[in-house]
Design a protein around this motif. Structure first.
Motif, PDB file in Angstrom:
ATOM      1  N   HIS A  52      -7.136  23.854  -5.019  1.00 23.35           N
ATOM      2  CA  HIS A  52      -7.975  24.249  -3.876  1.00 23.35           C
ATOM      3  C   HIS A  52      -8.980  23.147  -3.531  1.00 23.35           C
ATOM      4  CE1 HIS A  52      -9.784  26.992  -1.059  1.00 23.35           C
ATOM      5  NE2 HIS A  52     -10.968  26.732  -1.587  1.00 23.35           N
ATOM      6  N   ALA A  53      -9.600  22.560  -4.550  1.00 20.08           N
ATOM      7  CA  ALA A  53     -10.591  21.510  -4.320  1.00 20.08           C
ATOM      8  C   ALA A  53      -9.966  20.283  -3.659  1.00 20.08           C
ATOM      9  CB  ALA A  53     -11.250  21.115  -5.642  1.00 20.08           C
ATOM     10  N   ARG A  54      -8.719  20.007  -3.989  1.00 13.21           N
ATOM     11  CA  ARG A  54      -8.026  18.867  -3.381  1.00 13.21           C
ATOM     12  C   ARG A  54      -7.526  19.194  -1.971  1.00 13.21           C
ATOM     13  NH1 ARG A  54      -3.550  16.921  -7.338  1.00 13.21           N
ATOM     14  NH2 ARG A  54      -3.319  19.140  -7.612  1.00 13.21           N
ATOM     15  N   GLY A  55      -7.545  20.470  -1.616  1.00 11.86           N
ATOM     16  CA  GLY A  55      -7.071  20.871  -0.295  1.00 11.86           C
ATOM     17  C   GLY A  55      -5.564  20.728  -0.139  1.00 11.86           C
ATOM     18  N   ASP A  56      -4.864  20.768  -1.262  1.00 15.16           N
ATOM     19  CA  ASP A  56      -3.413  20.584  -1.249  1.00 15.16           C
ATOM     20  C   ASP A  56      -2.742  21.956  -1.171  1.00 15.16           C
ATOM     21  OD1 ASP A  56      -0.770  19.891  -1.608  1.00 15.16           O
ATOM     22  OD2 ASP A  56      -1.185  18.473  -3.239  1.00 15.16           O
ATOM     23  N   PHE A  57      -2.638  22.473   0.049  1.00 16.81           N
ATOM     24  CA  PHE A  57      -2.141  23.833   0.232  1.00 16.81           C
ATOM     25  C   PHE A  57      -0.641  23.952   0.020  1.00 16.81           C
ATOM     26  CE2 PHE A  57      -6.165  23.573   2.557  1.00 16.81           C
ATOM     27  CZ  PHE A  57      -6.869  24.471   1.776  1.00 16.81           C
ATOM     28  N   ALA A  58       0.098  22.883   0.242  1.00 18.63           N
ATOM     29  CA  ALA A  58       1.538  22.893  -0.061  1.00 18.63           C
ATOM     30  C   ALA A  58       1.735  23.003  -1.568  1.00 18.63           C
ATOM     31  CB  ALA A  58       2.214  21.639   0.479  1.00 18.63           C
ATOM     32  N   ALA A  59       0.942  22.269  -2.329  1.00 18.38           N
ATOM     33  CA  ALA A  59       1.019  22.358  -3.791  1.00 18.38           C
ATOM     34  C   ALA A  59       0.574  23.737  -4.277  1.00 18.38           C
ATOM     35  CB  ALA A  59       0.179  21.262  -4.440  1.00 18.38           C
ATOM     36  N   MET A  60      -0.407  24.319  -3.589  1.00 13.57           N
ATOM     37  CA  MET A  60      -0.874  25.665  -3.948  1.00 13.57           C
ATOM     38  C   MET A  60       0.246  26.688  -3.750  1.00 13.57           C
ATOM     39  SD  MET A  60      -3.320  27.706  -4.955  1.00 13.57           S
ATOM     40  CE  MET A  60      -4.946  27.129  -4.603  1.00 13.57           C
ATOM     41  N   ARG A  61       0.959  26.602  -2.639  1.00 15.34           N
ATOM     42  CA  ARG A  61       2.081  27.529  -2.404  1.00 15.34           C
ATOM     43  C   ARG A  61       3.176  27.336  -3.441  1.00 15.34           C
ATOM     44  NH1 ARG A  61       0.649  26.127   2.730  1.00 15.34           N
ATOM     45  NH2 ARG A  61       2.330  24.609   2.932  1.00 15.34           N
ATOM     46  N   ALA A  62       3.465  26.090  -3.781  1.00 11.12           N
ATOM     47  CA  ALA A  62       4.484  25.802  -4.802  1.00 11.12           C
ATOM     48  C   ALA A  62       4.045  26.348  -6.157  1.00 11.12           C
ATOM     49  CB  ALA A  62       4.740  24.301  -4.885  1.00 11.12           C
ATOM     50  N   TYR A  63       2.762  26.208  -6.477  1.00 15.67           N
ATOM     51  CA  TYR A  63       2.212  26.735  -7.729  1.00 15.67           C
ATOM     52  C   TYR A  63       2.386  28.255  -7.785  1.00 15.67           C
ATOM     53  CZ  TYR A  63      -1.147  27.713 -11.461  1.00 15.67           C
ATOM     54  OH  TYR A  63      -1.737  28.156 -12.629  1.00 15.67           O
ATOM     55  N   GLU A  64       2.038  28.934  -6.719  1.00 17.99           N
ATOM     56  CA  GLU A  64       2.135  30.398  -6.687  1.00 17.99           C
ATOM     57  C   GLU A  64       3.583  30.868  -6.769  1.00 17.99           C
ATOM     58  OE1 GLU A  64      -0.113  31.536  -3.227  1.00 17.99           O
ATOM     59  OE2 GLU A  64      -2.008  31.412  -4.337  1.00 17.99           O
ATOM     60  N   ARG A  65       4.514  30.122  -6.162  1.00 15.43           N
ATOM     61  CA  ARG A  65       5.936  30.489  -6.281  1.00 15.43           C
ATOM     62  C   ARG A  65       6.411  30.357  -7.723  1.00 15.43           C
ATOM     63  NH1 ARG A  65       6.331  27.695  -1.473  1.00 15.43           N
ATOM     64  NH2 ARG A  65       7.107  25.822  -2.520  1.00 15.43           N
ATOM     65  N   ARG A  66       5.948  29.330  -8.400  1.00 14.09           N
ATOM     66  CA  ARG A  66       6.387  29.087  -9.776  1.00 14.09           C
ATOM     67  C   ARG A  66       5.649  29.969 -10.779  1.00 14.09           C
ATOM     68  NH1 ARG A  66       8.231  23.667 -12.400  1.00 14.09           N
ATOM     69  NH2 ARG A  66       9.991  24.423 -11.221  1.00 14.09           N
ATOM     70  N   TYR A  67       4.316  30.024 -10.691  1.00 13.07           N
ATOM     71  CA  TYR A  67       3.498  30.670 -11.727  1.00 13.07           C
ATOM     72  C   TYR A  67       2.905  32.013 -11.326  1.00 13.07           C
ATOM     73  CZ  TYR A  67       3.824  26.103 -13.898  1.00 13.07           C
ATOM     74  OH  TYR A  67       4.287  24.939 -14.462  1.00 13.07           O
ATOM     75  N   GLY A  68       3.119  32.446 -10.097  1.00 13.60           N
ATOM     76  CA  GLY A  68       2.564  33.718  -9.668  1.00 13.60           C
ATOM     77  C   GLY A  68       1.127  33.570  -9.208  1.00 13.60           C
ATOM     78  N   VAL A  69       0.514  34.707  -8.946  1.00 11.37           N
ATOM     79  CA  VAL A  69      -0.838  34.742  -8.391  1.00 11.37           C
ATOM     80  C   VAL A  69      -1.772  35.397  -9.403  1.00 11.37           C
ATOM     81  CG1 VAL A  69      -2.259  35.636  -6.503  1.00 11.37           C
ATOM     82  CG2 VAL A  69       0.091  34.893  -6.059  1.00 11.37           C
ATOM     83  N   LEU A  70      -2.883  34.747  -9.654  1.00  7.80           N
ATOM     84  CA  LEU A  70      -3.912  35.279 -10.540  1.00  7.80           C
ATOM     85  C   LEU A  70      -4.573  36.477  -9.872  1.00  7.80           C
ATOM     86  CD1 LEU A  70      -5.361  34.456 -13.266  1.00  7.80           C
ATOM     87  CD2 LEU A  70      -7.055  33.343 -11.831  1.00  7.80           C
ATOM     88  N   VAL A  71      -4.804  37.540 -10.630  1.00  7.63           N
ATOM     89  CA  VAL A  71      -5.453  38.727 -10.081  1.00  7.63           C
ATOM     90  C   VAL A  71      -6.819  38.342  -9.502  1.00  7.63           C
ATOM     91  CG1 VAL A  71      -6.576  39.465 -12.234  1.00  7.63           C
ATOM     92  CG2 VAL A  71      -5.962  41.140 -10.549  1.00  7.63           C
ATOM     93  N   ALA A 102       9.288  29.369 -19.886  1.00  2.05           N
ATOM     94  CA  ALA A 102      10.319  29.982 -19.041  1.00  2.05           C
ATOM     95  C   ALA A 102      10.112  29.636 -17.570  1.00  2.05           C
ATOM     96  CB  ALA A 102      10.321  31.494 -19.231  1.00  2.05           C
ATOM     97  N   LEU A 103       8.881  29.670 -17.101  1.00  2.53           N
ATOM     98  CA  LEU A 103       8.612  29.427 -15.686  1.00  2.53           C
ATOM     99  C   LEU A 103       8.671  27.942 -15.317  1.00  2.53           C
ATOM    100  CD1 LEU A 103       5.768  32.030 -15.124  1.00  2.53           C
ATOM    101  CD2 LEU A 103       8.168  32.205 -14.423  1.00  2.53           C
TER     102      LEU A 103
END
Length: 112
Positions: A52-71, A102-103
């Motif tokens: 988020h601090a880097r403003g890398d929203f494409a990487a953020m979406r890729a992270y969420e696809r791979r590792y899920g979303v933190l509550v 696994a992820l």
């Protein structure tokens, strides 16, 4: 002071493991789904904050696809849940390592 909990959601057949800060906000989360305990989440607030601090929203979406979303939000009141209990660091780290391993498998290898 950091502490760790495990909770079971019978409706979704999901075991969740949380690392919480002293204000009961999640720092890391691991979720296993179904009878085979398939890992579906292994998310870290520190990693998310960095993206988020880097403003890398494409990487953020890729992270969420791979590792899920933190509550979102604090976990206050977790003690009132029937299937929730405190666990030790080693139990959390074991769950974290298994889910991350696994992820981290590239998606193409999962079906091959």
């Amino acid at each position: 002071m950091t502490f760790w909990i495990r909770a079971y959601d019978g409706e979704n057949d999901r075991w969740s493991f949380f690392e919480l800060d002293d204000d009961e906000w999640p720092l890391r989360q691991v979720d296993f789904q179904g009878p085979r305990r398939h890992p579906v989440t292994a998310a870290s607030m520190a990693e998310i904050a960095d993206l988020h601090a880097r403003g890398d929203f494409a990487a953020m979406r890729a992270y969420e696809r791979r590792y899920g979303v933190l509550v979102e939000g604090d976990m206050r009141g977790w003690q009132e849940e029937e299937e929730a209990t405190r666990i030790g660091l080693s139990a959390f780290e074991e769950a974290w390592a298994a889910a991350r391993e696994a992820l981290d498998v590239p998606r193409a290898q999962e079906t091959g």
